[in-house]
Each structure stands twice: as C-alpha cells, then as structure tokens.
Motif scaffolding. Structure first.
Motif, PDB file in Angstrom:
ATOM      1  N   GLU A  43      19.309  38.728  65.030  1.00 26.42           N
ATOM      2  CA  GLU A  43      19.373  37.839  63.865  1.00 26.42           C
ATOM      3  C   GLU A  43      20.325  38.381  62.808  1.00 26.42           C
ATOM      4  OE1 GLU A  43      15.566  36.746  62.257  1.00 26.42           O
ATOM      5  OE2 GLU A  43      16.459  35.348  60.825  1.00 26.42           O
ATOM      6  N   ASN A  44      20.382  39.688  62.636  1.00 25.04           N
ATOM      7  CA  ASN A  44      21.254  40.303  61.626  1.00 25.04           C
ATOM      8  C   ASN A  44      21.941  41.590  62.094  1.00 25.04           C
ATOM      9  OD1 ASN A  44      20.879  38.694  59.040  1.00 25.04           O
ATOM     10  ND2 ASN A  44      18.745  39.101  59.578  1.00 25.04           N
ATOM     11  N   LYS A  47      25.844  41.993  62.891  1.00 23.14           N
ATOM     12  CA  LYS A  47      26.790  41.466  61.902  1.00 23.14           C
ATOM     13  C   LYS A  47      27.648  42.592  61.324  1.00 23.14           C
ATOM     14  CE  LYS A  47      23.851  37.485  60.859  1.00 23.14           C
ATOM     15  NZ  LYS A  47      22.893  36.860  59.897  1.00 23.14           N
ATOM     16  N   HIS A  80      26.383  38.253  67.958  1.00 17.59           N
ATOM     17  CA  HIS A  80      26.512  37.468  66.703  1.00 17.59           C
ATOM     18  C   HIS A  80      26.654  38.441  65.541  1.00 17.59           C
ATOM     19  CE1 HIS A  80      25.635  34.163  63.888  1.00 17.59           C
ATOM     20  NE2 HIS A  80      24.821  34.974  63.252  1.00 17.59           N
ATOM     21  N   TRP A  84      33.361  36.891  60.072  1.00 14.56           N
ATOM     22  CA  TRP A  84      32.596  35.937  59.260  1.00 14.56           C
ATOM     23  C   TRP A  84      32.894  36.237  57.801  1.00 14.56           C
ATOM     24  CZ3 TRP A  84      26.508  36.140  58.805  1.00 14.56           C
ATOM     25  CH2 TRP A  84      26.025  34.908  58.300  1.00 14.56           C
ATOM     26  N   SER A  86      30.737  35.857  55.503  1.00 13.93           N
ATOM     27  CA  SER A  86      29.477  36.260  54.881  1.00 13.93           C
ATOM     28  C   SER A  86      28.976  37.561  55.502  1.00 13.93           C
ATOM     29  CB  SER A  86      28.447  35.149  55.079  1.00 13.93           C
ATOM     30  OG  SER A  86      27.239  35.452  54.438  1.00 13.93           O
ATOM     31  N   GLN A  87      28.039  38.196  54.816  1.00 15.31           N
ATOM     32  CA  GLN A  87      27.478  39.477  55.286  1.00 15.31           C
ATOM     33  C   GLN A  87      28.573  40.469  55.657  1.00 15.31           C
ATOM     34  OE1 GLN A  87      24.068  37.592  57.608  1.00 15.31           O
ATOM     35  NE2 GLN A  87      23.115  39.535  57.062  1.00 15.31           N
ATOM     36  N   ASN A 126      32.558  32.866  63.020  1.00 10.31           N
ATOM     37  CA  ASN A 126      31.418  32.084  62.552  1.00 10.31           C
ATOM     38  C   ASN A 126      31.777  31.346  61.261  1.00 10.31           C
ATOM     39  OD1 ASN A 126      28.583  31.470  62.884  1.00 10.31           O
ATOM     40  ND2 ASN A 126      28.098  32.868  61.201  1.00 10.31           N
ATOM     41  N   GLU A 127      31.536  30.052  61.229  1.00 11.87           N
ATOM     42  CA  GLU A 127      31.520  29.263  59.973  1.00 11.87           C
ATOM     43  C   GLU A 127      32.832  29.301  59.205  1.00 11.87           C
ATOM     44  OE1 GLU A 127      28.098  30.738  57.866  1.00 11.87           O
ATOM     45  OE2 GLU A 127      26.713  30.116  59.436  1.00 11.87           O
ATOM     46  N   GLN A 204      25.135  25.540  65.777  1.00 11.54           N
ATOM     47  CA  GLN A 204      23.956  26.222  65.231  1.00 11.54           C
ATOM     48  C   GLN A 204      22.744  25.296  65.239  1.00 11.54           C
ATOM     49  OE1 GLN A 204      24.738  28.101  61.451  1.00 11.54           O
ATOM     50  NE2 GLN A 204      26.553  29.181  62.216  1.00 11.54           N
ATOM     51  N   HIS A 206      20.941  23.704  62.692  1.00  9.80           N
ATOM     52  CA  HIS A 206      19.861  23.848  61.702  1.00  9.80           C
ATOM     53  C   HIS A 206      19.625  22.470  61.100  1.00  9.80           C
ATOM     54  CE1 HIS A 206      19.870  28.211  61.864  1.00  9.80           C
ATOM     55  NE2 HIS A 206      21.171  28.215  61.713  1.00  9.80           N
ATOM     56  N   GLU A 235      21.390  28.195  67.271  1.00  6.96           N
ATOM     57  CA  GLU A 235      20.466  28.642  66.208  1.00  6.96           C
ATOM     58  C   GLU A 235      19.491  27.526  65.858  1.00  6.96           C
ATOM     59  OE1 GLU A 235      22.617  30.227  62.815  1.00  6.96           O
ATOM     60  OE2 GLU A 235      24.102  31.199  64.099  1.00  6.96           O
ATOM     61  N   TRP A 268      16.208  29.738  66.424  1.00  5.45           N
ATOM     62  CA  TRP A 268      16.526  30.809  65.462  1.00  5.45           C
ATOM     63  C   TRP A 268      15.245  31.454  64.959  1.00  5.45           C
ATOM     64  CZ3 TRP A 268      20.668  33.285  65.801  1.00  5.45           C
ATOM     65  CH2 TRP A 268      21.151  34.120  64.767  1.00  5.45           C
ATOM     66  N   TRP A 276      14.037  32.253  58.887  1.00  2.00           N
ATOM     67  CA  TRP A 276      14.799  32.482  57.658  1.00  2.00           C
ATOM     68  C   TRP A 276      14.463  31.434  56.601  1.00  2.00           C
ATOM     69  CZ3 TRP A 276      19.057  29.285  55.863  1.00  2.00           C
ATOM     70  CH2 TRP A 276      19.282  28.141  56.644  1.00  2.00           C
TER      71      TRP A 276
END
Ligand code: G3I
Length: 305
Positions: A43-44, A47, A80, A84, A86-87, A126-127, A204, A206, A235, A268, A276
């Motif tokens: 999940e994290n 990254k 994953h 990206w 993010s993060q 990603n994204e 994904q 969501h 996800e 997810w 999340w």
C-alpha cells in the motif's frame, strides 16, 4: 471457486489486494489475505519516500517484508510505484530540471533492479494527468522536467527488469467520455505507435457517489485493450453498503470478465477498517473480518464468468 483467488483463476485471472506492512502481525488480517488473494500490492512500502528516503540511500526493508510474505505464500506482486508526483521524499520535492530527471531515472533503475524477477507488473508512472476537462498533464516537478519524462521512466524500467509488465496507473479514467480517460488513451496509443515499452494500464477504480461505476466502464477497458495492452483493475474500492454496493462490485467484475485482456482485479485493502477511506466501508470484509454482500456478489460474478 470458494475463494476470490480460486474463482478468478478459473478464467486465468488473479484477484489481489493492497497489504500494509504494519498489519502483517495481525493474524485475523493475514488469514483473510492469505486465503482470498493471490496478487499483492504494497500500500505504501514501495513508494519513492519509502524506498529512497535520502538521495541514493535505498531502503528496502519494508518493501521486502511484503514481497517476502507474498512470495512465501505463493502469491505474485504488483509493484507500486516508481514515478509519482506524490509521496516524494523531501530531497526530491526540492529538486527540478535535469538533476531531478536524473534522480528520477536513477530511482526507477535502482528499485526495479532490486526487485527484478519478483514483480508481475510495475506501476511505472502513477497519476500523471489532470482531473477535469483539460486532458492535460498534471503539473508537477516531474512534468516540468519535460513532457518525455513518462516515456523515459518506462524505458528505464524495461532496461532494469525486462520481464515485468510495465503499467501506467491512474484514477478517474474509468468513464470513457472523460477528457482524462481520452488523454491516457492517447498516451498509450502514441507509445504503442512509437515502440515505447508499455504493457498494461491500471485503472485504480476508487468509486463513490461523486465518481460512480460508469455505465461505459467495459467500453473503457475494451478500448484500451484494443490498443494491445493488458488492463488491470488495480485499487478497487466502492463506497456504500448492502445491495447497492454489492451490485456495483458485480458490475465491475462483469466488465473485467467481458474483456479478455482484463487480466486481474485488486482491491485496495482487506477489511473496511483497513481502508485509506478512514470513515468509509468500501471493501469486501467488515471490520470483524465477516464477508459482506459485496464479497458474495464478487465471488458469484467471478464464478459465473
Ligand atoms: O507511516 C506514517 C506514520 O509513521 C505517521 O505517524 C503517520 C502520521 O500521519 O503517517 C504515516 O504515513 C501515512 C501512510 O499512509 C501510512 O499509513 C501517511 O501519512 C499517509 O499519507 C499515507 O496515505 C496513503 C496514501 O496513498 C498517500 O498518498 C494511503 O495509506 C494509501 O492507501 C494511499 O494509496 C493511494 C495509492 O498509492 C495511489 N492511488 C490512490 C490511493 C488512495 O489515496
């Protein structure tokens, strides 16, 4: 099949989940995860901020823990994610230009090399696209290094792990009529036309009341597949409860099963309390590990296909 993974396997597909490393000490959690799922996404823990907290100092302990748990239980792994907006670790957030481009490519190369041979599919990028009606790339420090940053990342990933499937992964790309969906489609079509290595697109998925399962979801999956890539639902979670939520899960599974190149579905998280979405109930098991109506609908749809 009497489990999600067994039912999906009857049509040659996988059924996966995101796993949080800190939950692997919870036996109620691992019992369900081990029984139901055969594809694992960290999940994290894989990254950028987790794997390269300081520039050129790589930290694989948390990612390795999940990969080892998966492989020792006979499961495959989705990676994953390599690039990206993010993060990002602080050092990367503060970089730009050619220094950032080099650092990003080094990150892709190092992490994909570390996990070489152990990853079914990588979310390489990603994204990278904006929401809304523009269809434009998302502004980010990576985008500002030049529009070719995405293909550069894919080429680096292919060189580092030639046997992993390389995916572009995004959200709000489920409705075929959305500008973002069309923008990703055009990216993939361009990559295929020019021989840029890409093997799969991750949706994904969501879903909630603001972004429900679109009526044209299957059209989206089949249109991308027709470009010559696999599609994966990466996800999945759907807000709601009871029959309405179960119906939405059924529709997602049926859309995937109707597309031969839709090779698998991952949710997810395991239980609602692992999600999340802190206050939501978007998953297949409740907080006590009981199967929800959405679980039964998903299993039945897999078995019917
Ligand atoms: O691990 C730290 C902990 O040490 C600290 O005390 C705590 C305080 O905030 O934060 C913890 O880190 C959090 C991490 O989850 C682990 O729980 C981060 O703050 C939090 O931001 C992070 O959220 C993750 C989110 O991505 C970040 O973007 C979610 O767990 C994760 O489910 C979510 O996953 C994303 C996919 O990667 C991409 N697609 C969308 C999806 C949902 O947002």
């Amino acid at each position: 099949g009497s489990t999600l993974q067994a039912a999906a396997a009857e049509s040659g597909r996988y059924f996966g989940t995101a796993i949080a490393g800190f939950r692997l000490s919870d036996s109620a959690y691992t019992t369900i995860a081990n029984r139901e799922f055969n594809m694992i996404t960290a999940e994290n823990e894989m990254k950028i901020d987790a794997t390269e907290p300081n520039q050129n100092q790589f930290s694989y302990g948390a990612g390795d823990q999940i990969v080892n748990w998966a492989r020792s239980n006979g499961k495959q792994v989705r990676g994953h994610t390599l690039a990206w907006h993010s993060q990002q670790p602080g050092w990367m957030q503060n970089m730009s230009g050619s220094a950032l481009r080099s650092a990003m490519l080094n990150h892709v190369t190092q992490v994909a090399t570390h996990y070489r041979g152990q990853i079914h599919s990588w979310d390489v990028v990603n994204e990278a696209f904006q929401d809304g009606s523009s269809g434009a790339r998302r502004d980010s420090n990576l985008q500002r290094t030049g529009n070719d940053w995405i293909e550069a990342a894919f080429r680096a990933a292919r060189a580092a792990d030639p046997n992993a499937k390389l995916c572009y992964n995004d959200y709000n790309t489920d409705d075929w009529t959305h500008a973002k969906t069309q923008a990703v489609y055009n990216l993939v079509r361009d990559f295929k036309a020019r021989g840029v290595p890409i093997d799969c697109v991750g949706f994904q998925s969501h879903f909630n009341s603001q972004s429900p399962v679109p009526g044209n979801y299957q059209t989206t999956l089949s249109s991308f597949a027709a470009l010559g890539v696999d599609v994966q639902i990466t996800e999945l979670d759907i807000e709601g409860s009871g029959t309405a939520q179960a119906d939405n899960y059924r529709r997602v599974v049926q859309a995937c099963l109707a597309v031969s190149r839709c090779t698998g579905i991952s949710v997810w998280g395991v239980r609602d309390t692992d999600s999340w979405r802190a206050s939501g109930t978007p998953l297949l098991f409740d907080g006590n590990g009981n199967k929800k109506p959405a679980y039964t609908a998903t299993l039945n749809a897999l078995n019917a296909g």
